[in-house]
Design a protein around this motif. Structure first.
Motif, PDB file in Angstrom:
ATOM      1  N   ALA A   1      48.888  42.886  46.635  1.00 29.56           N
ATOM      2  CA  ALA A   1      48.224  42.392  47.083  1.00 29.56           C
ATOM      3  C   ALA A   1      46.443  42.735  46.411  1.00 29.56           C
ATOM      4  N   ALA A   2      46.735  44.305  46.056  1.00 30.42           N
ATOM      5  CA  ALA A   2      45.618  45.028  45.826  1.00 30.42           C
ATOM      6  C   ALA A   2      45.173  44.584  44.195  1.00 30.42           C
ATOM      7  N   ALA A   3      46.202  44.116  43.338  1.00 33.07           N
ATOM      8  CA  ALA A   3      45.800  43.772  42.524  1.00 33.07           C
ATOM      9  C   ALA A   3      45.029  42.176  42.660  1.00 33.07           C
ATOM     10  N   GLY A   4      45.278  41.463  43.694  1.00 33.61           N
ATOM     11  CA  GLY A   4      44.591  40.065  44.067  1.00 33.61           C
ATOM     12  C   GLY A   4      43.191  40.764  44.481  1.00 33.61           C
ATOM     13  N   PHE A   5      43.546  40.890  45.410  1.00 37.14           N
ATOM     14  CA  PHE A   5      41.909  41.639  45.828  1.00 37.14           C
ATOM     15  C   PHE A   5      40.879  42.636  44.412  1.00 37.14           C
ATOM     16  N   MET A   6      41.183  42.648  43.951  1.00 35.33           N
ATOM     17  CA  MET A   6      40.697  43.404  42.880  1.00 35.33           C
ATOM     18  C   MET A   6      39.752  41.922  42.005  1.00 35.33           C
ATOM     19  N   VAL A   7      41.459  41.133  41.428  1.00 30.91           N
ATOM     20  CA  VAL A   7      40.776  39.566  40.624  1.00 30.91           C
ATOM     21  C   VAL A   7      39.361  39.418  41.645  1.00 30.91           C
ATOM     22  N   SER A   8      40.080  38.903  42.955  1.00 28.01           N
ATOM     23  CA  SER A   8      38.650  38.556  43.540  1.00 28.01           C
ATOM     24  C   SER A   8      37.490  38.910  43.354  1.00 28.01           C
ATOM     25  N   ALA A   9      37.301  40.486  43.825  1.00 32.54           N
ATOM     26  CA  ALA A   9      35.938  41.034  43.790  1.00 32.54           C
ATOM     27  C   ALA A   9      35.515  40.407  42.108  1.00 32.54           C
TER      28      ALA A   9
END
Length: 450
Positions: free
Chosen positions: A339-347
């Motif tokens: 989930a943390a990686a997904g948020f970073m991709v979106s950011a």
């Protein structure tokens, strides 16, 4: 070879509960049959209840689009009224679950559904800020304890070999509610003065009264425990009860006072808080993130359903794997990191399409993480400790209902974009992963599975 199916696991555990080898197959068959009947009878009403519970959380945000003007509510007054629900809900959650343990889940869950449904529908008739405040405050009291009450109730019905997938089917209510909530609320808001009521009033009535009806259904369908279930055969009741009683953790925590001071409960509480920051933060701001390139309302609504639909499917699939491995702390660690990686991709993405992929990955991660987290408390809590401890974890984590959206909003106001806000959510999920690692270490030291 390690057994993987619930049927095989039940057979393998027969030796631990004193069932002779010759009877092991019959015992496992009776348990599987009882679980199948319980799933068909109990899960539909509980899943629908959770769907309407979540709709009740988000419908006030849709209603505000026209209600605030009609009632003359300022943004500050609306914010206070919306927040009062979470305040009273959090304060009453532990007492509610202890009452459920004392009076029985059938009575208490039915009471919760009926009272919150009627009070939610009554919100259609508020006349100003003071009546809005009062009704939101009482609504939080009425609805308090539903989620932790069901989470505790499921542990008294489903053996651990089935528990995670059952929790996954129950918590599927959030993705489902998120998929149908926007279009349903939007359609109800479009009603103009039907029978003298505005669209926002019909929204509260249409999403409130069904919960009260579900409460009546719950009273008819639920049984407090397998031994009370007349719809199971006597052999099925005995086998399931025997299996569940054998799984009560030897030497586990059984008192509420001991539960709230147990380091595992405290770690779970903080972990759910940081996890909920990500869940609520993205949930509140997702439509605005998608609309940042000027997409229309319909396109935004349709695109916002994609992460929830993918998350629901992934959660059910992952639950089957977690039931086999039972290393819930490791699953919590891995899914939080995803989930943390997904948020970073979106950011870091400037493309809406890539950002949506990142948000979908994050949504999959947080939903699997939530299921893994709620599988852990029953591994070392039982009785009043389980009822109160589960409620305590959830009550404290509800404060993230304020923190997540507020953090994204404040950071966006300071920076002018969602990038830093999404990075903040990624940090929160990374903290969840770290707490899960610590939880696994504490559990291993205490020789308790997690």
């Amino acid at each position: 070879m390690k057994p993987t199916s619930p049927y095989a696991l039940a057979q393998a555990e027969c030796a631990d509960i004193g069932v002779p080898a010759a009877e092991a197959q019959q015992h496992a068959l009776l348990c599987e049959r009882a679980v199948r009947k319980a799933s068909i009878r109990l899960l539909p009403v509980l899943l629908l209840g959770y769907i309407f519970s979540y709709l009740d959380r988000i419908n006030v945000g849709f209603a505000a689009l026209t209600m605030n003007h009609d009632l003359g509510l300022t943004p500050a007054q609306f914010g206070w009224g919306a927040g009062l629900f979470f305040l009273s809900y959090a304060v009453c959650e532990v007492p509610s679950n202890l009452a459920l343990h004392r009076f029985g889940a059938r009575l208490w869950l039915s009471r919760i559904m009926v009272t919150w449904g009627l009070l939610s529908a009554a919100t259609a008739f508020v006349a100003g800020p003071h009546s809005f405040y009062a009704l939101r405050l009482v609504l939080g009291v009425a609805e308090a304890g539903f989620f932790p009450g069901v989470a505790f109730y499921l542990t008294s019905w489903f053996p651990r070999a089935y528990r995670v997938r059952v929790l996954a089917w129950f918590t599927l209510g959030i993705p489902l509610a998120s998929v149908i909530g926007g279009p349903l609320s939007g359609g109800l808001l479009s009603i103009d003065a039907f029978m003298g009521l505005s669209g926002w009033q019909w929204l509260f009535i249409a999403q409130g009264l069904p919960a009260a009806v579900l409460g009546i259904w719950a009273w008819a369908a639920l049984s407090d425990s397998p031994r009370d279930a007349t719809w199971l055969s006597s052999e099925e009741r005995g086998a399931l009860a025997r299996q569940l009683e054998s799984e009560v953790t030897a030497g586990g925590t059984r008192s509420f006072r001991a539960a709230v001071t147990d380091p595992r409960v405290l770690l779970l509480t903080v972990a759910l808080f940081t996890l909920s920051i990500g869940i609520t933060g993205i949930g509140m701001w997702l439509p605005q993130i998608i609309r940042r390139e000027g997409l229309g309302m319909f396109q935004t609504g349709m695109l916002s359903t994609i992460p929830y639909a993918c998350a629901g499917l992934a959660m059910v699939v992952a639950a089957r794997r977690m039931d086999k491995g039972r290393n819930y702390a490791a699953s919590l660690t891995m899914s939080s990191a995803v989930a943390a990686a997904g948020f970073m991709v979106s950011a870091v993405s400037e493309s809406v399409s890539v950002a949506l992929v990142g948000i979908t990955i994050a949504m999959i991660g947080v939903n699997i993480a939530r299921t893994a987290l709620w599988a852990i408390p029953p591994t070392f809590l039982s009785g009043a400790a389980a009822a109160g401890g589960i409620a305590f974890i959830n009550a404290v984590a509800n404060c993230a209902g304020f923190a997540g959206p507020a953090m994204v909003g404040v950071v966006k106001e300071m920076t002018g974009s969602f990038t830093a806000g999404l990075v903040t959510l990624a940090i929160a999920l990374a903290m969840t992963a770290g707490l899960a690692i610590a939880l696994g270490r504490v559990a291993r030291k205490r020789a308790q599975p997690a």
